[in-house]
Structures are given as C-alpha cells and as structure tokens.
Design a protein around this motif. Structure first.
Motif, mmCIF file in Angstrom:
data_model
loop_
_atom_site.group_PDB
_atom_site.id
_atom_site.type_symbol
_atom_site.label_atom_id
_atom_site.label_comp_id
_atom_site.label_asym_id
_atom_site.label_seq_id
_atom_site.Cartn_x
_atom_site.Cartn_y
_atom_site.Cartn_z
ATOM 1 N N HIS A 1 0.828 -1.204 0.000
ATOM 2 C CA HIS A 1 0.000 0.000 0.000
ATOM 3 C C HIS A 1 0.860 1.252 0.000
ATOM 4 O O HIS A 1 0.619 2.216 -0.743
ATOM 5 N N ASP A 2 1.919 1.234 0.818
ATOM 6 C CA ASP A 2 2.725 2.436 1.010
ATOM 7 C C ASP A 2 3.710 2.693 -0.121
ATOM 8 O O ASP A 2 4.334 3.756 -0.161
ATOM 9 N N GLU A 3 3.865 1.749 -1.038
ATOM 10 C CA GLU A 3 4.754 1.995 -2.181
ATOM 11 C C GLU A 3 4.287 3.188 -3.000
ATOM 12 O O GLU A 3 5.096 3.929 -3.551
ATOM 13 N N THR A 4 2.973 3.364 -3.092
ATOM 14 C CA THR A 4 2.441 4.464 -3.906
ATOM 15 C C THR A 4 1.783 5.559 -3.075
ATOM 16 O O THR A 4 1.720 6.709 -3.503
ATOM 17 N N LEU A 5 1.290 5.204 -1.881
ATOM 18 C CA LEU A 5 0.620 6.199 -1.036
ATOM 19 C C LEU A 5 1.171 6.095 0.391
ATOM 20 O O LEU A 5 0.502 5.608 1.295
ATOM 21 N N PHE B 1 -9.741 5.707 -0.924
ATOM 22 C CA PHE B 1 -9.318 5.191 -2.230
ATOM 23 C C PHE B 1 -7.911 4.630 -2.090
ATOM 24 O O PHE B 1 -7.223 4.883 -1.107
ATOM 25 N N CYS B 2 -7.486 3.856 -3.084
ATOM 26 C CA CYS B 2 -6.107 3.405 -3.171
ATOM 27 C C CYS B 2 -5.570 3.817 -4.531
ATOM 28 O O CYS B 2 -6.269 4.467 -5.323
ATOM 29 N N SER B 3 -4.336 3.444 -4.836
ATOM 30 C CA SER B 3 -3.726 3.892 -6.089
ATOM 31 C C SER B 3 -4.257 3.140 -7.306
ATOM 32 O O SER B 3 -3.963 3.519 -8.432
ATOM 33 N N MET B 4 -5.050 2.094 -7.100
ATOM 34 C CA MET B 4 -5.616 1.374 -8.230
ATOM 35 C C MET B 4 -6.684 2.207 -8.945
ATOM 36 O O MET B 4 -6.623 2.432 -10.153
ATOM 37 N N CYS B 5 -7.674 2.707 -8.196
ATOM 38 C CA CYS B 5 -8.781 3.453 -8.790
ATOM 39 C C CYS B 5 -8.631 4.967 -8.639
ATOM 40 O O CYS B 5 -9.237 5.727 -9.403
ATOM 41 N N GLY B 6 -7.867 5.396 -7.630
ATOM 42 C CA GLY B 6 -7.750 6.814 -7.394
ATOM 43 C C GLY B 6 -8.985 7.366 -6.695
ATOM 44 O O GLY B 6 -9.935 6.639 -6.398
ATOM 45 N N PRO B 7 -8.992 8.689 -6.435
ATOM 46 C CA PRO B 7 -10.059 9.282 -5.619
ATOM 47 C C PRO B 7 -11.417 9.365 -6.301
ATOM 48 O O PRO B 7 -12.420 9.567 -5.620
ATOM 49 N N LYS B 8 -11.492 9.226 -7.628
ATOM 50 C CA LYS B 8 -12.764 9.462 -8.320
ATOM 51 C C LYS B 8 -13.453 8.193 -8.819
ATOM 52 O O LYS B 8 -14.607 8.249 -9.228
ATOM 53 N N PHE B 9 -12.759 7.077 -8.833
ATOM 54 C CA PHE B 9 -13.319 5.905 -9.503
ATOM 55 C C PHE B 9 -13.502 4.687 -8.604
ATOM 56 O O PHE B 9 -13.777 3.602 -9.102
ATOM 57 N N CYS B 10 -13.344 4.835 -7.298
ATOM 58 C CA CYS B 10 -13.497 3.682 -6.415
ATOM 59 C C CYS B 10 -14.974 3.323 -6.267
ATOM 60 O O CYS B 10 -15.769 4.147 -5.788
#
Length: 458
Positions: free
Chosen positions: A408-412, A422-431
């Motif tokens: 998880h922390d590799e990207t955020l 949200f996570c880095s897969m979908c981002g803040p708008k697409f989860c």
C-alpha cells in the motif's frame, strides 16, 4: 506452561496423550487444545483416543504450547528448516524458526544434514520453539557413519531415534513402510525415489539384501516413543516425485504398509500421523486423500503439497499451494509447506516467508470449504474494514500485515492516506466502494421498483 503437567507423569511406562485419552482422562494439553480449537475437551479426548487426532507434545519439550493435528481441528501448516553442509548455521536456523512461528507455522521440522553439530542445532531449535518440532532421524544416522550407508546397523537407527526423543523432539519421520519387495516397483518411474530418507533405506536394503531395519525393529521404536510421548510421522519413502509417478503401485503398496504400522502403534497407545505425496495432478488429489483414510483407519494425513504441475521451478510454492488447498478441503490434517526454492536450493528467510504465507492461505481456504466454525469470521472482518476504508485494520487482519502495508505504502506512503477512501488502483474518483447505499436510499428505491412493477402488471 507444561512443566508442572509433565512432572505429574514422569516415570510412567507410557506417557502418550493417546494412552491417557484411552483411559478416559482429559489431560491439561487436551484442555488447552480444546480452547484453541473452540471445541469441547471431551471431543478432543475422543478424537485422540480413536487415533484421528494427535497432540505432539514430548515430555522433554516443556515450553511447547500444545496444538492438535486432525480432521476435526483446523488445517495446520508445517514449515521445514535445517542447516546443510553447504549453507546455514545454528543462528540462522533459530532465526528461521522464529520467522516461521511469526508467519503462522503450526509445527516446524528440523531437517538439518550439516552446517554444524546436529545435536546442538536441534537442541537450540527445541529450546527456542513454542510449536512442536519434528525431525527425520535417518539423516543423522547416516552422518554418524560418515555417509557410509552400508555400515549402518539397526542399533545405529535406534540410538539416534532415542537421542532425538530425549532432546524433546515431538514427532519423528520414520521410513518404516518401505519394504524390500517394493523396490522393483519404481522401475517405470521418471523420478524413482525422491525421499531422502527413503533413498538411504533403499540403498541399505539393496546393499545388504535384507528387510528395512525400521520395519523389523518397529516395536523397538514404539517402546522409545512411549517413554517420551513422541508421535510417529510415518514417512512416505515412495511418494511420487513428479505427476507422472503419482498414484502408482509403488506409492499405494507402501501406503498399505503404513496403515498396518499405524494400527500396530495404536495397539500400544502411541500417536501416529501418516505422510503423503508429493506431486499429484488435481484430478487425483481426492482419490489420494480418501485412499489414505481408508488404508490408515483415518489417522491424520500430512502431505507435502501436493504439486499439481512440474513445470514451474521457482514458483512451486504456488503449484503446491493449489494442491494443498484441495487436499485440505478433502480432509488432510496438515500441509507441509513448499518454498519457491523447492528443487533448486536451500530456502532462505524470505523463502520461508513466501512458502508459509502461501500455505496459510491454502489451509484457511480449506477450513472455509469444510465450513469449520468461525473460519469465515476473519474474512468478514477484513471485508468490512476494506469497505469502510479502514486501512490499518485491513493490514492487521491480513496473513502478512507487513507485506500488505508495504505494498500500500509503495504508492501512497503518507499517513493521510491511511484514512483515504481510495487506493492507487482506482484513485479518488473511480473507487466503486465510495458508492454508499444507506437504508433510506434503499427504501426509496424499493418503493420506486414496486410502483414500476405495478404499472407493468396493469
């Protein structure tokens, strides 16, 4: 934990858990197992008495936390460690032990063949371990005669077996089911005999033209195990080393003998589990588990893998975890992990971690498939944490919290993202899980759908 419990039994001729269970007694170890398994002490006693469950707990291993291996209990996982002449030492093996316990190993086998004084290595591992320790005594027996198999005697085997028992080993792999008449049955195999212990016994029999000394002296081993409460782990010397060799006459002939030996040990109230394959195609796994239960009177089954394909060196923790999950589903009691280094080299610490997590997944999946009480609770808790974006709770509930947090922390990496929806897969708008459907909205929707249905029918 066990010091006082053990002191009450020392000096008795038979101190095995099976012996007490068959007398109708519920030992402290049985009580402890019942709490861990969320089962009644009476059920634990009855399962141990009939041989469907073992509690490996040598009286010389007082710092052990008792656990159970059997079809009525949760599916267990064993981790193999051990120093070799080419790699590792006593400190590294103790570190591997601690790592294995950290990542959920229910038992650990010390398969050391070198890398130092084997007695010292084994003693250090037992003293550091709160989980049962298993060994394969034939390895040290061979080392005691400097690798000259032809020089081994029955007394050499018995001496090492008793030494391991005295040190506190909780279960020992005994390759007593490999009979001399079974050796010709491997001639059509691709990989022949792949068991190290089985190979040693086979070479001894080929040299001397005599029956397996572990078979002819099986009653002597029983007498040793009685004194210390060591459990048999009856070794499958003729396990298949590739999918081509699975379920052949050699394997099944030995299995029948293992069943006979199981019942001989039970006549003396000595605990037994039976080892199994190996490499087995997916369509043969159910047959193998049911055949073992039939031949061995439902003694706990302990399998290596099985690997369901032979084409993935470097990834055999995956090829084998597939088979392990299926074997556990069909009733296997304990799974012996396979690491990414299988067939390639001695596992290091990271390999131990990878293998164990793969097998904890397999064992847990098997428990869910068998509908064991409470098996799904952790899954539901983690799913709720995921839906509520409770990242830290997700990490804590995972089988490997460190790895989950690391990925998880590799990207955020910032702390603020531990509460982000949200996570880095979908981002803040697409989860999609941001689409929260509350009770009021559902009620309104149900009214609308009912009106639509009424209009449609009219």
């Amino acid at each position: 934990m066990r010091t006082e419990w053990i002191s009450q039994r020392r000096g008795e001729a038979n101190v095995s858990q099976m012996h007490y269970a068959r007398q109708g007694k519920i030992t402290e170890e049985m009580h402890h197992v019942a709490k861990r398994e969320n089962l009644s002490p009476e059920l634990i006693r009855d399962e141990v008495a009939r041989g469907r469950m073992i509690i490996p707990a040598n009286i010389n291993h007082p710092n052990l936390e008792p656990m159970a291996i059997g079809v009525a209990s949760k599916c267990k996982v064993n981790a193999n460690i051990g120093a070799s002449p080419n790699s590792s030492n006593i400190d590294e093996e103790v570190d591997k032990l601690k790592l294995a316990v950290k990542y959920g190993a229910d038992t650990v086998m010390d398969l050391s063949t070198g890398g130092g004084n084997l007695d010292e290595i084994r003693s250090a591992i037992i003293q550091a371990s709160s989980v049962p320790i298993g060994t394969v005594p034939v390895y040290q027996t061979l080392e005691s005669v400097h690798g000259n198999i032809e020089n081994l005697t029955a007394d050499d085997f018995l001496h090492v077996i008793e030494k391991h028992a005295q040190q506190g080993v909780d279960y020992q792999t005994i390759h007593a089911g490999l009979l001399i008449e079974y050796l010709p049955l491997v001639k059509d195999r691709i990989t022949g005999i792949v068991s190290r212990g089985g190979g040693i016994i086979a070479k001894w029999m080929l040299h001397h033209h005599k029956q397996n000394p572990l078979y002819t002296h099986f009653d002597d081993i029983i007498e040793i195990f009685k004194k210390y409460d060591v459990s048999f782990s009856l070794g499958d010397s003729l396990r298949p080393g590739c999918t081509h060799d699975a379920s052949d006459e050699a394997q099944l002939s030995e299995l029948k003998t293992l069943g006979e030996l199981t019942r001989r040990a039970w006549e003396h109230d000595v605990q037994v589990m039976v080892e199994g394959p190996g490499h087995v195609p997916m369509d043969q796994i159910e047959f193998n588990v049911k055949k073992q239960m039939e031949e061995c009177s439902e003694a706990p089954f302990y399998v290596l893998g099985p690997l369901v394909t032979d084409i993935a060196p470097g990834y055999d923790h995956i090829t084998s975890a597939i088979g392990a999950a299926m074997a556990g589903w069909y009733g296997t009691a304990m799974l012996c992990y396979v690491t990414p280094k299988e067939h390639l080299g001695l596992p290091d610490a990271e390999d131990v971690r990878e293998g164990l997590i793969a097998y904890k997944i397999a064992a847990h999946a098997a428990d869910m498939a068998r509908h064991r009480q409470g098996a799904r609770d952790r899954d539901n808790e983690l799913s709720e944490a995921r839906y509520n974006f409770d990242w830290n709770r997700q990490f804590d509930l995972s089988l490997d919290p460190d790895r989950a947090r690391e990925y998880h922390d590799e990207t955020l990496p910032a702390d603020i993202y531990k509460t982000a929806e949200f996570c880095s897969m979908c981002g803040p708008k697409f989860c999609p899980m941001q689409t929260k459907v509350d009770a009021e909205a559902l009620s309104e929707l149900e009214k609308f759908l009912a009106q639509e249905e009424a209009v449609s029918q009219s």
